[in-house]
Design a protein around this motif. Structure first.
Motif, short mmCIF file in Angstrom:
data_model
loop_
_atom_site.label_atom_id
_atom_site.label_comp_id
_atom_site.label_asym_id
_atom_site.label_seq_id
_atom_site.Cartn_x
_atom_site.Cartn_y
_atom_site.Cartn_z
N SER A 130 6.82 8.23 -1.07
CA SER A 130 6.24 7.75 -2.34
C SER A 130 5.58 6.40 -2.09
N ILE A 131 4.47 6.24 -2.77
CA ILE A 131 3.69 5.00 -2.65
C ILE A 131 3.55 4.42 -4.04
N ASP A 132 3.86 3.12 -4.19
CA ASP A 132 3.81 2.53 -5.53
C ASP A 132 2.39 2.17 -5.92
N ALA A 133 2.32 1.56 -7.15
CA ALA A 133 0.99 1.28 -7.69
C ALA A 133 0.25 0.23 -6.86
N GLU A 134 1.00 -0.60 -6.15
CA GLU A 134 0.35 -1.62 -5.32
C GLU A 134 -0.04 -1.08 -3.95
N GLY A 135 0.21 0.19 -3.72
CA GLY A 135 -0.19 0.79 -2.45
C GLY A 135 0.82 0.55 -1.34
N ARG A 136 2.06 0.26 -1.73
CA ARG A 136 3.09 0.04 -0.71
C ARG A 136 4.01 1.26 -0.67
#
Lengths: 190, 768
Positions: free
Chosen positions: B437-443
């Motif tokens: 999974s990748i968060d909204a900040e692209g991490r």
């Protein structure tokens, strides 16, 4: 009997607490205590005490007498023995009192001298010098018996003089001595 | 909710059985009667002081200066000490309260200081001004004219008396001289009377008293001889006075004159003179002459003297008397100060105490003791405030309980969610599908176990930017997909197949990327990875099997006619001339050999295509290995084949024939790798080892065939098990493909790894 000049009272009076107390007295009382000259003398079985307090007969007192106020001179004479590291032991005490009343109409002084409440002398005189002598100078008063004294032991006599009425005012409520004096001696029977 | 402040104050009922906190009772300060008594005592003291000051004029100066002054001074000092004690105690208490940071300590300090300042400053000013006024007034009591008048009057009165005494004394001396001529002891009374009578009749004296010495008596003992008195003389005099004077004079112990007061206010002036026959002889008697001073005259003289003495006494006792009045004034000031100080402190406490109690109660409420209540002490505004506070505390308690219930529910829900999360996490971690999974900040937010295994990602990838994580060289195809999904506004990407080369192995992944809404309203990505490598391989094998079957079918059919035709040609040209016959034999032999070769190839294809399902039986792997290696015994001089068998192996379900074929195939390959090396066998001779091991942890039996040949390149090693891939110049390239298929159909795996220091290791793992 030998008399020494050094006085335990003088040495004690210069201790720090006493100095503080004296400073307080000096601040509040304008009258300086006078020193009484005391001479003890042992004769037979009596200790004769002579003392002179002529310095206490001040102008204020003279004026008080002249105003007709009955003026009294009270002398508490204490015979004490020094006790190291403790309060000195009181061997015996006596009270000598003199009362002067001046009649402004006849200009005569009426003097009464008492020892321990006993009237020893009553005199009426017009001479102020006689009055001064009668109330401030006492010679060879047989106040104490020597039988209660220990031979070759050191004692001291302390005389505290008070006058009444007081012509000065102090905030201190206790009665202050007008004059103080003490003298040490070694009792050697004659 | 009703406004608790607007309504009349009501007693708060205990909440949940907890009684409201009562302030500690202070027996003195909380007793109104006692306070009233104290106020009455203070007022009475002030009134007494005023009355005493009013009547002070009636007291004698010495009584004032000795008794009253002493009493006032003692009282002043006592009040001063009490005031100092009260002030010091309260100042210390305030300092302690401030240091301990008690609520409203600063406010109370300021309040007390203000109240004390409002009282002490004016009181001290009044005291100073009043003292100065008293001093100035005292100095005005005395003036020179008054002093002179009084002194002169006293001189006149005194001089008059003295003059009367002198005159009388002269007469007494004269009479004594006359009487000295006779012997008093033996002379008759008439002779004495004759001598004395002229003194009375001539008005030189009002009374004559003659005494003779008593030789038989004690010193000063006298006997009365004659008394003569003028008719106008009062009869209220005391004879004892004259007797005492006579006795005193004859003894020589006292004054010769005496003033005897009479009952009517008058006075008798008595003067004595000794009767002495010769100057060198002892006195034989005493003459006492008396003259009467009228009552009015004596009273006036006495009044003059009293006025003079009173004035002088006041002057002498001026300072003590000033002290008396100053003490009066000081006592008034101190009483006012004590009252004001006490009142100030009392007011400060009355004001701050309810507030302090409120603050303490607020602290209790803040500490979580929501059942804490305060009992109102008064019905005033503070009482209303306390009621409001209690109501607020009740509301808080109710809200708190509701909140606690909600918290409990929330906690249960959280636990449930947590359990579910762990459950999902466990599933995610254990499923073969990789999820990143990748968060909204692209991490990278999460990487499950399968993804970690598939992509060779460690835990350190979590929290790193996805671009850098997937930017690794071997993950570039995946990075492109992720990047594209991100760039397309988190558009869903499904079913994309990606081929990656990871650690020199080709891996096929089916990738699906799904937008993932986050808690903050943003959108992340969920990258789902499925390892489809076995599937792809199976598909390839199936394709190859299909090709093999078709090939076998299409190629094998024409081979027999070709072979028969070639044999027929050779037989036909058997009688032909030698050159022709030799050419035909040569060509037909070549055709027949190649057809045989093709037949063999087709058979292998056919075999690969029709490989039967394994028929497994419980087997001893060591025994199967020993049987297979027995075929090679004594065949090679420069090559050693060493079995290194584990002492005890579990029984494994195997198709013994197929497994033996696997071992022979792999040992053949190893022998060929050693013996067929360009430089021949390595120094020290070629070595092929066959190890059997039991891995208890993973539950597998491991068979490792290793050689010390030149080894296989990384690229070749990746394709080694594909059909028709061979590093040899001859052969169909199906051997290892068949080996792999057999092992896979037994539920095991095979992989080729480099041997140390050189060579190849073929490791087979079989479940046991």
């Amino acid at each position: 009997m030998k008399t020494r000049v050094s006085s335990p009272f003088v040495s004690r009076v210069f201790s720090a607490p006493m100095m503080a107390a004296v400073a307080l007295v000096l601040l509040t009382a304008p009258i300086l205590a006078q020193v009484i000259r005391i001479t003890p003398l042992a004769r037979e079985d009596r200790l004769l005490v002579s003392f002179d307090v002529s310095e206490t007969f001040t102008e204020d007192l003279r004026e008080a007498i002249q105003s007709g106020l009955p003026t009294s001179f009270a002398y508490d004479v204490e015979l004490r023995r020094a006790t190291p590291l403790w309060v000195d032991r009181l061997v015996s005490s006596a009270r000598v009192a003199a009362t002067v009343r001046f009649d402004n109409l006849t200009r005569r002084y009426h003097v009464t001298v008492m020892h321990d409440g006993r009237v020893e002398l009553t005199e009426v005189t017009e001479d102020e010098a006689v009055v001064r002598e009668l109330v401030t100078s006492f010679q060879r008063l047989p106040l104490f018996s020597t039988r209660q004294l220990e031979v070759n032991a050191d004692y001291y006599l302390r005389v505290r003089a008070r006058t009444s009425p007081r012509s000065q005012w102090s905030m201190l409520p206790w009665d202050r001595a007008a004059a103080l004096g003490s003298v040490r001696f070694t009792f050697i029977p004659q | 909710m009703a406004d608790p402040v607007s309504g009349p104050p009501t007693r708060s009922a205990p909440l949940n059985g907890v009684p409201p906190s009562r302030p500690p009772r202070r027996p003195f300060r909380d007793n109104p009667r006692l306070i009233l008594v104290w106020i009455a005592v203070l007022v009475a003291a002030l009134i007494a002081l005023i009355v005493l000051a009013e009547r002070s004029a009636q007291f004698s100066p010495d009584f004032l200066s000795e008794v009253v002054l002493y009493a006032l001074t003692v009282a002043d000092l006592t009040i001063l000490v009490a005031l100092g004690f009260v002030l010091a105690r309260n100042v210390i208490k305030l300092m302690v309260e401030r240091r301990r940071g008690l609520p409203f300590a600063h406010f109370r300090s300021k309040l007390v200081l203000a109240l004390l300042g409002f009282t002490i400053v004016p009181a001290l000013l009044v005291l100073l001004v009043g003292s100065e006024l008293i001093r100035n007034s005292a100095s005005r009591w005395f003036s020179t004219p008054v002093d002179e008048v009084l002194t002169s009057a006293r001189e006149i009165a005194s001089e008059y008396y003295r003059q009367r005494e002198t005159d009388l004394g002269r007469e007494a001396e004269h009479l004594a001289g006359e009487l000295a001529r006779i012997d008093l002891a033996s002379a008759d009374l008439e002779t004495v009377r004759t001598i004395a009578t002229p003194v009375v009749t001539g008005q030189h004296a009002g009374m004559v008293e003659i005494y003779r010495a008593d030789p038989a008596g004690s010193r000063g003992s006298v006997v009365s001889v004659l008394d003569l008195a003028a008719p106008q003389m009062p009869r209220t005099f005391s004879r004892a006075v004259a007797d005492r004077l006579a006795s005193q004079v004859i003894a020589g112990t006292g004054e010769r004159a005496v003033l005897e007061p009479l009952g009517d206010g008058g006075q008798l002036v008595r003067v004595a003179a000794t009767i002495r026959p010769a100057s060198d002889r002892p006195p034989t008697g005493v003459v006492v002459l008396s003259t009467h001073l009228e009552g009015e005259l004596a009273r006036n003289a006495r009044r003059i003297v009293e006025a003079y003495e009173g004035y002088q006494q006041v002057r002498v006792l001026r300072r003590p008397l000033e002290g008396v009045y100053l003490s009066f004034f000081l006592m008034m000031t101190l009483l006012i100060l004590v009252s004001a100080t006490w009142l100030g402190l009392y007011l400060a406490k009355r004001i701050t105490r309810p507030v302090q109690r409120l603050a303490a109660a607020a602290k209790e409420i803040g500490a979580g003791h929501l059942d804490h209540r305060i009992e109102p002490e008064t019905r005033d505004e503070f009482g209303s405030l306390v009621e409001a506070f209690n109501a607020m505390a009740s509301e808080l308690a109710v809200s708190r309980r509701g909140l606690e219930r909600s918290q409990l529910d929330l906690k249960e829900k959280n636990l449930e969610i947590e359990a579910r999360r762990r459950y999902i996490e466990a599933i995610l971690d254990r499923i073969a599908t990789g999820v990143v999974s990748i968060d909204a900040e692209g991490r990278v937010a999460t990487v499950n176990g399968a993804a970690s295994r598939l992509l060779r990602l460690g835990r350190e990838a979590i929290g790193q930017p996805a671009a850098s994580v997937f930017g690794r060289d071997d993950l570039v195809p995946l990075a492109r997909l992720v990047d594209r999904a991100g760039r397309d506004g988190h558009r869903e990407v499904g079913g994309q197949e990606v081929a990656l080369v990871l650690e020199d192995r080709e891996v096929f992944l089916a990738v699906a990327i799904t937008p993932l809404p986050t808690e903050t309203g943003g959108q992340g990505l969920a990258v789902v990875l499925d390892d489809v490598t076995p599937l792809i391989r199976a598909q390839k094998v199936a394709a190859w099997r299909d090709v093999a079957r078709r090939l076998a079918h299409e190629v094998k059919n024409p081979l027999t006619p070709i072979q028969l035709s070639a044999e027929r040609l050779r037989r036909h040209f058997a009688a032909a001339p030698e050159p022709t016959r030799r050419l035909v034999d040569e060509c037909s032999s070549t055709i027949i050999e190649e057809v045989d070769s093709l037949k063999q190839l087709v058979d292998e294809f056919s075999q690969f295509a029709r490989m039967p399902a394994p028929r497994t039986v419980p087997s001893d792997v060591n025994q199967l290995v020993r049987d297979a290696l027995g075929l090679y015994r004594g065949l090679f001089q420069e090559l050693r084949i060493e079995p290194r068998l584990a002492p005890s192996l579990p029984v494994v379900q195997l198709d013994q024939e197929q497994f033996r074929r696997v071992i022979i195939n792999l040992v053949d390959n190893a022998i060929e790798a050693v013996t067929g090396a360009p430089g021949g066998p390595p120094p020290g001779g070629g070595l092929v080892t066959v190890d059997t091991q039991h891995d208890v942890t993973n539950g597998v039996v491991r068979v490792i065939i290793a050689d010390n040949g030149p080894g296989i390149s990384d690229v070749d090693r990746g394709r080694l098990f594909l059909p028709y891939y061979s590093t040899k110049h001859r052969g169909s390239g199906l051997g290892l493909a068949i080996v792999r298929r057999i092992i896979v159909e037994h539920g095991g795996s095979i992989e080729a790894v480099p041997n140390e220091p050189h060579g190849t290791r073929m490791a087979i793992e079989l479940p046991c």
